[in-house]
Design a protein around this motif. Structure first.
Motif, PDB file in Angstrom:
ATOM      1  N   PHE A 137      35.655  -8.560  21.889  1.00  0.00           N
ATOM      2  CA  PHE A 137      34.550  -8.451  20.942  1.00  0.00           C
ATOM      3  C   PHE A 137      33.591  -7.295  21.219  1.00  0.00           C
ATOM      4  O   PHE A 137      32.598  -7.147  20.522  1.00  0.00           O
ATOM      5  N   HIS A 138      33.864  -6.470  22.197  1.00  0.00           N
ATOM      6  CA  HIS A 138      32.987  -5.323  22.425  1.00  0.00           C
ATOM      7  C   HIS A 138      33.256  -4.286  21.327  1.00  0.00           C
ATOM      8  O   HIS A 138      34.267  -4.363  20.607  1.00  0.00           O
ATOM      9  N   ILE A 162      30.266 -17.714  18.932  1.00  0.00           N
ATOM     10  CA  ILE A 162      29.400 -17.097  19.942  1.00  0.00           C
ATOM     11  C   ILE A 162      29.277 -15.588  19.721  1.00  0.00           C
ATOM     12  O   ILE A 162      28.161 -15.056  19.687  1.00  0.00           O
ATOM     13  N   PRO A 163      30.369 -14.839  19.566  1.00  0.00           N
ATOM     14  CA  PRO A 163      30.190 -13.403  19.310  1.00  0.00           C
ATOM     15  C   PRO A 163      29.470 -13.111  18.001  1.00  0.00           C
ATOM     16  O   PRO A 163      28.659 -12.172  17.928  1.00  0.00           O
ATOM     17  N   VAL A 164      29.741 -13.879  16.951  1.00  0.00           N
ATOM     18  CA  VAL A 164      29.048 -13.665  15.676  1.00  0.00           C
ATOM     19  C   VAL A 164      27.545 -13.800  15.859  1.00  0.00           C
ATOM     20  O   VAL A 164      26.756 -12.941  15.423  1.00  0.00           O
ATOM     21  N   LYS A 165      27.119 -14.858  16.542  1.00  0.00           N
ATOM     22  CA  LYS A 165      25.685 -15.102  16.676  1.00  0.00           C
ATOM     23  C   LYS A 165      25.048 -14.203  17.728  1.00  0.00           C
ATOM     24  O   LYS A 165      23.838 -13.972  17.686  1.00  0.00           O
ATOM     25  N   THR A 166      25.847 -13.685  18.636  1.00  0.00           N
ATOM     26  CA  THR A 166      25.315 -12.724  19.595  1.00  0.00           C
ATOM     27  C   THR A 166      25.089 -11.371  18.924  1.00  0.00           C
ATOM     28  O   THR A 166      24.069 -10.711  19.145  1.00  0.00           O
ATOM     29  N   ILE A 167      26.040 -10.955  18.107  1.00  0.00           N
ATOM     30  CA  ILE A 167      25.942  -9.658  17.441  1.00  0.00           C
ATOM     31  C   ILE A 167      24.829  -9.642  16.402  1.00  0.00           C
ATOM     32  O   ILE A 167      24.082  -8.667  16.280  1.00  0.00           O
ATOM     33  N   ASP A 168      24.703 -10.721  15.620  1.00  0.00           N
ATOM     34  CA  ASP A 168      23.695 -10.737  14.552  1.00  0.00           C
ATOM     35  C   ASP A 168      23.251 -12.171  14.305  1.00  0.00           C
ATOM     36  O   ASP A 168      23.654 -12.809  13.335  1.00  0.00           O
ATOM     37  N   LEU A 187      31.998  -7.463  12.319  1.00  0.00           N
ATOM     38  CA  LEU A 187      32.891  -8.495  12.842  1.00  0.00           C
ATOM     39  C   LEU A 187      33.181  -9.551  11.776  1.00  0.00           C
ATOM     40  O   LEU A 187      32.267 -10.103  11.160  1.00  0.00           O
ATOM     41  N   ARG A 188      34.481  -9.825  11.587  1.00  0.00           N
ATOM     42  CA  ARG A 188      34.923 -10.966  10.778  1.00  0.00           C
ATOM     43  C   ARG A 188      35.748 -11.849  11.697  1.00  0.00           C
ATOM     44  O   ARG A 188      36.804 -11.436  12.185  1.00  0.00           O
ATOM     45  N   ALA A 189      35.267 -13.072  11.946  1.00  0.00           N
ATOM     46  CA  ALA A 189      35.913 -13.956  12.914  1.00  0.00           C
ATOM     47  C   ALA A 189      36.260 -15.283  12.254  1.00  0.00           C
ATOM     48  O   ALA A 189      35.442 -15.861  11.528  1.00  0.00           O
ATOM     49  N   ILE A 190      37.464 -15.763  12.520  1.00  0.00           N
ATOM     50  CA  ILE A 190      37.973 -16.989  11.903  1.00  0.00           C
ATOM     51  C   ILE A 190      38.344 -17.980  13.000  1.00  0.00           C
ATOM     52  O   ILE A 190      39.213 -17.677  13.841  1.00  0.00           O
TER      53      ILE A 190
END
Length: 331
Positions: free
Chosen positions: A252-253, A273-279, A160-163
């Protein structure tokens, strides 16, 4: 492999920076691509890590010879040595000066890129620091030297790359701060730097909506209609490969992530939130749009656990590895 080493800044000395630095060196010392040197107080780092082999060097060019056997340090003594977890105001000017010197070294080409240990911003304000964080400070330093900057924060976690298009502002201020121009500008920087640093020739860029269910055709807000969709139309006309706006709760799934190379989110927590949930332990903060590479661990100074042997070094190690890969792409 980049010919020049990476440079790691000291960050807030009272935080977990000294201990995660030691762990990162131990994990990476036999990976030549990840050679780095520390800009900081050699004596203080030794005090915080008595078993860590440290060697002072006179210039970044000496780092590669030293790195397999000891942590290379450009020694910049602190005015005082804080106890772990206890900030001393006397060190704030030197923390700021280290970032300034690091930027100079990166702009000169003496180092291949920067990896920044976390800072405690409220501790720096008394010393004249007036920035939201590292990203806009580094952008300003580069701009003062005549470089064009279009800084963009990108968070990386596994695939995931999120901006976040809007970053450190109250949630209530997001709708007013979100503009078509800002979305277009950031998307173009992301597309350019995904090619430059990641080798993605025509990146697939996804975009979230702002409102639940992307506003349900205006029933729950018009930002998607009035702001986001016009930005996407303009980007398509410019030849970019764009997708969205997507409802953030389904973006984000794993199957959704496979459909894009990066996703632009409308506010801070949509991306974080998705970044920190994934890793949670391995996420990395990347500054795009600068004239040099900059990454950092995606966490703070963790004053509450500093010096207790509980700090997790994975994010810093990942930040160094990612900076090395980005530097290698420029060779």
């Amino acid at each position: 492999m980049a010919s020049s080493p990476l440079l790691l800044t000291c960050g807030e000395p009272a935080g977990i920076g000294p201990e995660i630095t030691a762990h990162a060196w131990a994990a990476l010392r036999h990976e030549p691509d990840c050679c780095f040197l520390l800009l900081g107080d050699a004596r203080y780092w030794q005090r915080r890590n008595p078993e860590l082999p440290i060697r002072e060097i006179g210039s970044p060019g000496e780092a590669r010879r030293v790195f397999p056997d000891a942590l290379p340090v450009l020694n910049r003594p602190l005015a005082a040595h804080p106890e772990p977890g206890t900030i001393l105001r006397e060190t704030a000017p030197q923390v700021i000066a280290a970032i300034e010197e690091a930027a100079e070294l990166a702009l000169s080409g003496a180092v291949a890129g920067l990896v920044t240990n976390p800072i405690q911003k409220d501790a720096l304000y008394s010393a004249g620091f007036r920035y939201q964080g590292h990203t806009d400070f580094l952008a300003d330093l580069a701009a003062r030297k005549g470089h064009r900057v279009d800084e963009v924060m990108m968070l990386v976690a596994q695939d995931l790359r999120a901006i976040p298009v809007t970053v450190h502002i109250p949630l209530k201020d997001v709708p007013a701060a979100l503009t078509t121009t800002a979305i277009i500008k950031q998307a173009k920087v992301v597309a350019r730097d995904l090619l430059r640093f990641f080798g993605i020739a025509r990146p697939r860029l996804a975009f979230t909506g702002l409102n639940p269910h992307t506003g349900e055709n205006g029933a729950m807000g018009r930002e998607e209609i009035d702001i986001i969709q016009p930005a996407l139309d303009s980007l398509r006309q410019a030849g970019l490969n764009v997708l969205g706006p997507l409802s953030a709760d389904t973006a984000f799934h794993p199957e959704a992530r496979a459909s894009y190379d990066a996703i632009l989110c409308m506010y801070h927590d949509q991306a974080l939130i998705p970044v920190k949930t994934i890793d949670f332990h391995g996420g990395v903060n990347v500054s795009l749009g600068l004239p040099f590479i900059r990454t950092s661990p995606d966490h703070g100074t963790a004053l509450g656990i500093a010096g207790r042997g509980r700090a997790n070094p994975q994010s810093l190690t990942a930040a160094i590895r990612l900076a090395a890969r980005m530097a290698g792409a420029l060779e």
